[in-house]
Design a protein around this motif. Structure first.
Motif, PDB file in Angstrom:
ATOM      1  N   GLU A 141     -15.433 -31.632   0.326  1.00  0.00           N
ATOM      2  CA  GLU A 141     -15.249 -31.244   1.725  1.00  0.00           C
ATOM      3  C   GLU A 141     -16.617 -30.921   2.322  1.00  0.00           C
ATOM      4  OE1 GLU A 141     -12.776 -27.898   4.277  1.00  0.00           O
ATOM      5  OE2 GLU A 141     -13.281 -27.485   2.196  1.00  0.00           O
ATOM      6  N   ALA A 142     -17.050 -31.738   3.269  1.00  0.00           N
ATOM      7  CA  ALA A 142     -18.371 -31.586   3.876  1.00  0.00           C
ATOM      8  C   ALA A 142     -18.208 -30.982   5.268  1.00  0.00           C
ATOM      9  CB  ALA A 142     -19.068 -32.940   3.956  1.00  0.00           C
ATOM     10  N   VAL A 143     -18.709 -29.756   5.425  1.00  0.00           N
ATOM     11  CA  VAL A 143     -18.580 -29.027   6.685  1.00  0.00           C
ATOM     12  C   VAL A 143     -19.953 -28.899   7.321  1.00  0.00           C
ATOM     13  CG1 VAL A 143     -17.826 -26.875   7.769  1.00  0.00           C
ATOM     14  CG2 VAL A 143     -16.590 -27.768   5.777  1.00  0.00           C
ATOM     15  N   LYS A 144     -20.055 -29.399   8.539  1.00  0.00           N
ATOM     16  CA  LYS A 144     -21.330 -29.392   9.264  1.00  0.00           C
ATOM     17  C   LYS A 144     -21.889 -27.974   9.340  1.00  0.00           C
ATOM     18  CE  LYS A 144     -23.275 -31.360  13.495  1.00  0.00           C
ATOM     19  NZ  LYS A 144     -23.993 -32.514  12.988  1.00  0.00           N
ATOM     20  N   GLU A 145     -23.168 -27.858   9.103  1.00  0.00           N
ATOM     21  CA  GLU A 145     -23.923 -26.605   9.152  1.00  0.00           C
ATOM     22  C   GLU A 145     -23.553 -25.626   8.037  1.00  0.00           C
ATOM     23  OE1 GLU A 145     -26.481 -26.583  11.123  1.00  0.00           O
ATOM     24  OE2 GLU A 145     -25.844 -28.341  12.240  1.00  0.00           O
ATOM     25  N   LEU A 146     -22.687 -26.019   7.109  1.00  0.00           N
ATOM     26  CA  LEU A 146     -22.345 -25.146   5.981  1.00  0.00           C
ATOM     27  C   LEU A 146     -22.775 -25.789   4.672  1.00  0.00           C
ATOM     28  CD1 LEU A 146     -20.995 -22.696   4.615  1.00  0.00           C
ATOM     29  CD2 LEU A 146     -18.868 -23.986   4.652  1.00  0.00           C
ATOM     30  N   GLY A 147     -22.192 -26.949   4.372  1.00  0.00           N
ATOM     31  CA  GLY A 147     -22.493 -27.616   3.120  1.00  0.00           C
ATOM     32  C   GLY A 147     -21.267 -28.326   2.592  1.00  0.00           C
ATOM     33  N   VAL A 148     -21.138 -28.329   1.272  1.00  0.00           N
ATOM     34  CA  VAL A 148     -20.081 -29.088   0.618  1.00  0.00           C
ATOM     35  C   VAL A 148     -19.318 -28.185  -0.343  1.00  0.00           C
ATOM     36  CG1 VAL A 148     -19.572 -31.050  -0.894  1.00  0.00           C
ATOM     37  CG2 VAL A 148     -21.435 -31.217   0.782  1.00  0.00           C
ATOM     38  N   THR A 149     -17.999 -28.180  -0.191  1.00  0.00           N
ATOM     39  CA  THR A 149     -17.132 -27.485  -1.136  1.00  0.00           C
ATOM     40  C   THR A 149     -16.460 -28.543  -1.992  1.00  0.00           C
ATOM     41  OG1 THR A 149     -16.758 -25.666   0.406  1.00  0.00           O
ATOM     42  CG2 THR A 149     -15.178 -25.904  -1.401  1.00  0.00           C
ATOM     43  N   ALA A 150     -16.563 -28.372  -3.295  1.00  0.00           N
ATOM     44  CA  ALA A 150     -15.995 -29.343  -4.230  1.00  0.00           C
ATOM     45  C   ALA A 150     -14.704 -28.808  -4.838  1.00  0.00           C
ATOM     46  CB  ALA A 150     -17.005 -29.650  -5.328  1.00  0.00           C
ATOM     47  N   TYR A 151     -13.747 -29.713  -4.970  1.00  0.00           N
ATOM     48  CA  TYR A 151     -12.472 -29.420  -5.612  1.00  0.00           C
ATOM     49  C   TYR A 151     -12.272 -30.423  -6.729  1.00  0.00           C
ATOM     50  CZ  TYR A 151     -11.514 -27.045  -1.159  1.00  0.00           C
ATOM     51  OH  TYR A 151     -11.576 -26.233  -0.052  1.00  0.00           O
ATOM     52  N   LYS A 152     -11.754 -29.955  -7.855  1.00  0.00           N
ATOM     53  CA  LYS A 152     -11.371 -30.867  -8.949  1.00  0.00           C
ATOM     54  C   LYS A 152      -9.883 -30.674  -9.195  1.00  0.00           C
ATOM     55  CE  LYS A 152     -12.313 -32.285 -13.685  1.00  0.00           C
ATOM     56  NZ  LYS A 152     -13.069 -32.024 -14.920  1.00  0.00           N
ATOM     57  N   ASN A 153      -9.139 -31.748  -9.061  1.00  0.00           N
ATOM     58  CA  ASN A 153      -7.692 -31.717  -9.240  1.00  0.00           C
ATOM     59  C   ASN A 153      -7.034 -30.618  -8.398  1.00  0.00           C
ATOM     60  OD1 ASN A 153      -7.896 -33.878 -11.059  1.00  0.00           O
ATOM     61  ND2 ASN A 153      -8.298 -32.483 -12.747  1.00  0.00           N
ATOM     62  N   GLY A 154      -7.542 -30.463  -7.177  1.00  0.00           N
ATOM     63  CA  GLY A 154      -6.965 -29.519  -6.231  1.00  0.00           C
ATOM     64  C   GLY A 154      -7.472 -28.096  -6.351  1.00  0.00           C
ATOM     65  N   GLU A 155      -8.258 -27.790  -7.371  1.00  0.00           N
ATOM     66  CA  GLU A 155      -8.779 -26.437  -7.560  1.00  0.00           C
ATOM     67  C   GLU A 155     -10.215 -26.353  -7.052  1.00  0.00           C
ATOM     68  OE1 GLU A 155      -8.285 -24.546 -11.350  1.00  0.00           O
ATOM     69  OE2 GLU A 155      -6.444 -25.661 -11.744  1.00  0.00           O
ATOM     70  N   LYS A 156     -10.455 -25.351  -6.204  1.00  0.00           N
ATOM     71  CA  LYS A 156     -11.795 -25.152  -5.657  1.00  0.00           C
ATOM     72  C   LYS A 156     -12.761 -24.816  -6.782  1.00  0.00           C
ATOM     73  CE  LYS A 156     -14.208 -22.478  -2.122  1.00  0.00           C
ATOM     74  NZ  LYS A 156     -14.060 -21.452  -1.079  1.00  0.00           N
ATOM     75  N   GLN A 157     -13.890 -25.530  -6.800  1.00  0.00           N
ATOM     76  CA  GLN A 157     -14.906 -25.314  -7.829  1.00  0.00           C
ATOM     77  C   GLN A 157     -16.047 -24.439  -7.317  1.00  0.00           C
ATOM     78  OE1 GLN A 157     -14.441 -26.804 -11.118  1.00  0.00           O
ATOM     79  NE2 GLN A 157     -12.456 -26.876 -10.112  1.00  0.00           N
ATOM     80  N   ALA A 158     -16.696 -24.892  -6.251  1.00  0.00           N
ATOM     81  CA  ALA A 158     -17.847 -24.164  -5.709  1.00  0.00           C
ATOM     82  C   ALA A 158     -18.243 -24.780  -4.375  1.00  0.00           C
ATOM     83  CB  ALA A 158     -19.024 -24.242  -6.678  1.00  0.00           C
ATOM     84  N   THR A 159     -19.041 -24.019  -3.634  1.00  0.00           N
ATOM     85  CA  THR A 159     -19.623 -24.513  -2.391  1.00  0.00           C
ATOM     86  C   THR A 159     -21.134 -24.572  -2.563  1.00  0.00           C
ATOM     87  OG1 THR A 159     -17.846 -23.600  -1.036  1.00  0.00           O
ATOM     88  CG2 THR A 159     -19.914 -24.100   0.088  1.00  0.00           C
ATOM     89  N   VAL A 160     -21.702 -25.715  -2.222  1.00  0.00           N
ATOM     90  CA  VAL A 160     -23.152 -25.887  -2.246  1.00  0.00           C
ATOM     91  C   VAL A 160     -23.584 -25.932  -0.787  1.00  0.00           C
ATOM     92  CG1 VAL A 160     -25.072 -27.346  -2.968  1.00  0.00           C
ATOM     93  CG2 VAL A 160     -23.031 -27.146  -4.424  1.00  0.00           C
TER      94      VAL A 160
END
Length: 190
Positions: A141-160
């Motif tokens: 999930e790429a959100v402008k001015e924030l970064g990228v939140t990654a999910y694996k198999n529907g579970e949130k992993q981390a935001t970069v």
């Protein structure tokens, strides 16, 4: 006359059932793609999807979800929120191979100059240290001015965090040197 009436009623019933049934989602490489996904309470629509292949082997289905139809890199980069989803369809993909491909992708996306975002790349690469199996799904999930939140198999992993990192990540699949030109074209709905 009764026979004609029965036929009309049957046709009417079948037509009604067809119109009220939900449309089937798009399917690629036996992966059913949702027409819409909800991330952070925001709806995103399927913009396009394609298959990443190498040496005639399907590796993953890549799909792009956007708030409105987007056919250019600029429109995707300027959208407030987009998502890239990767559905792994090959057991040949390992965490090491995925990491190597992503590092190469960041190198291409930054014209060989990833140093400015190296700390974010390193944090992102940690998301792919666990084993990867056929059937795994990664959503970025790429959100402008924030970064990228990654999910694996529907579970949130981390935001970069980081806008430069967000743009570089999207360019891996949609930039001038994409992972695969046909995949880029399909994700942009061409």
């Amino acid at each position: 006359m009764k026979s004609l009436l029965r036929q009309l009623l049957l046709i009417s019933a079948v037509t009604s059932a067809m119109l009220s049934a939900p449309l089937a989602a798009k399917t690629l490489a036996d992966v059913s793609l949702a027409d819409e996904i909800i991330l952070s309470e925001q709806a995103l629509q399927l913009n396009g999807a394609g298959i990443r292949s190498k040496f005639f082997m399907d590796l993953y289905v890549g799909s792009l979800y956007t708030p409105s139809p987007s056919q250019t890199l600029d429109s995707v980069l300027n959208a407030p929120r987009v998502a890239i989803r990767l559905n792994i369809v090959s057991g040949m993909i390992t965490s090491e191979k995925m990491q190597d491909a992503i590092i190469e992708g960041f190198d291409d996306a930054t014209d060989g100059k990833p140093q400015a975002i190296q700390p974010q790349i390193d944090a992102f690469m940690a998301l792919f240290s666990a084993p990867i199996a056929e059937g795994d799904q990664f959503t970025l999930e790429a959100v402008k001015e924030l970064g990228v939140t990654a999910y694996k198999n529907g579970e949130k992993q981390a935001t970069v965090e980081g806008e430069t990192f967000r743009k570089a990540l999207l360019k891996i699949w949609l930039g001038d040197k994409p992972a695969q030109k046909s995949l880029k074209k399909a994700m942009l709905g061409d």
